[in-house]
Write an enzyme that holds these catalytic residues in place. Structure first.
Site, short mmCIF file in Angstrom:
data_model
loop_
_atom_site.label_atom_id
_atom_site.label_comp_id
_atom_site.label_asym_id
_atom_site.label_seq_id
_atom_site.Cartn_x
_atom_site.Cartn_y
_atom_site.Cartn_z
N ASP A 159 27.49 -37.95 48.03
CA ASP A 159 26.84 -37.17 46.96
C ASP A 159 27.81 -36.82 45.83
O ASP A 159 27.74 -35.73 45.24
CB ASP A 159 26.22 -35.88 47.53
CG ASP A 159 25.15 -36.16 48.56
OD1 ASP A 159 24.48 -37.20 48.45
OD2 ASP A 159 24.98 -35.35 49.49
N HIS A 217 19.29 -36.73 44.96
CA HIS A 217 19.77 -35.68 45.85
C HIS A 217 19.19 -34.34 45.40
O HIS A 217 19.29 -33.98 44.22
CB HIS A 217 21.30 -35.61 45.84
CG HIS A 217 21.83 -34.57 46.77
ND1 HIS A 217 21.85 -34.75 48.14
CD2 HIS A 217 22.30 -33.33 46.55
CE1 HIS A 217 22.32 -33.66 48.71
NE2 HIS A 217 22.61 -32.78 47.77
N ASN A 271 20.94 -42.90 43.90
CA ASN A 271 20.44 -41.98 44.91
C ASN A 271 19.83 -40.76 44.23
O ASN A 271 20.24 -40.38 43.13
CB ASN A 271 21.61 -41.53 45.81
CG ASN A 271 21.16 -40.59 46.92
OD1 ASN A 271 20.13 -40.84 47.57
ND2 ASN A 271 21.91 -39.53 47.16
N SER A 281 19.32 -34.05 41.35
CA SER A 281 20.21 -34.94 40.60
C SER A 281 19.94 -36.38 41.01
O SER A 281 19.74 -36.67 42.19
CB SER A 281 21.69 -34.65 40.94
OG SER A 281 22.00 -33.29 40.76
#
Ligand code: GAR
Length: 214
Positions: free
Chosen positions: A146, A110, A108, A137
């Site tokens: 997260d 973020h 992912n 990040s």
């Protein structure tokens, strides 16, 4: 060649840079499908224009609970047998079952310097907090939101006159540099997740990931 599924909810600018890096042969992988949870996500048009199969698994329809929706996502993804799933602005919280199913091959991006500012409105929160730097990040996804191990971060300055939109644009420039790099590392089998930690070339990465300056 490694197979990638990209999941989006919106504009898909990170998807676009990945498509371009693959075309340039900088990243040796194949995007086998783009999945959006929103029918009007512009990223679907980007995928279509690039000749990539694209599907909307519509989360805006009523009558689907989170578990049923994520199972539908899994069923859709499984058709494409991906080696890696890239969340590129996919704005839904995934169930633990979904994450467990793809642990170690789910990444992912973020827009904050994690562990700061998990969740939404990261740019405004950084400004409101009086921070002088902000960033982005890329991390492996684990069940807690997260919270998975960071692979790489990129920093940008915050200037006094910044608003959230300007700051988001500055961060996105960095997003487009680091996300294709992470995908490249993964498909070259340099990057793995092992016992909840990110590893590059067999070395554990620190909490700020690769190239940290602390
Ligand atoms: C990106 O800025 C990404 O960091 C963010 O969504 C945007 C998607 O942009 N992701 C999150 O906020 C995830 N919590 P894009 O659709 O143009 O790639």
């Amino acid at each position: 060649m490694k197979r990638i599924v990209v999941m989006i909810s919106g504009s898909g600018s990170n998807l676009q840079t990945l498509i371009e890096q693959i075309h340039l042969k900088d990243v040796n992988a194949n995007i086998v499908c783009v999945i959006s949870n929103k029918p009007d996500a512009y990223g679907l048009t980007r995928a279509e224009d690039a000749g990539i199969p694209n599907i909307c698994v519509d989360s805006t329809l009523s009558g689907r609970d989170r578990e049923a929706y994520d199972q539908l996502l899994i069923d859709t993804i499984e058709i494409y047998q991906p080696d890696l799933i890239v969340l590129a602005g996919f704005m839904r919280i995934l169930t633990d079952e979904f994450v467990a199913n793809y642990l170690g091959r789910l990444v992912n991006i973020h827009p904050s310097l994690l562990p700061k500012y998990k969740g939404l409105n990261t740019h405004q929160r950084a400004i409101d907090n009086g921070d002088i730097e902000h960033g982005v990040s890329v991390h492996f996804v684990t069940p807690k939101l997260d919270d998975g191990p960071v692979i790489i971060q990129a920093k940008v300055p915050i200037f006094v006159d910044d608003d959230a939109d300007i700051l988001a644009q500055r961060v996105q420039v960095q997003e487009h540099h680091i996300y294709p790099l992470v995908v490249k590392w993964f498909v070259e089998e340099r990057l793995t997740m092992c016992s909840g930690k990110a590893m590059m070339d067999g070395q554990l990465l620190g909490m700020n990931g690769f190239a940290c300056d602390e």
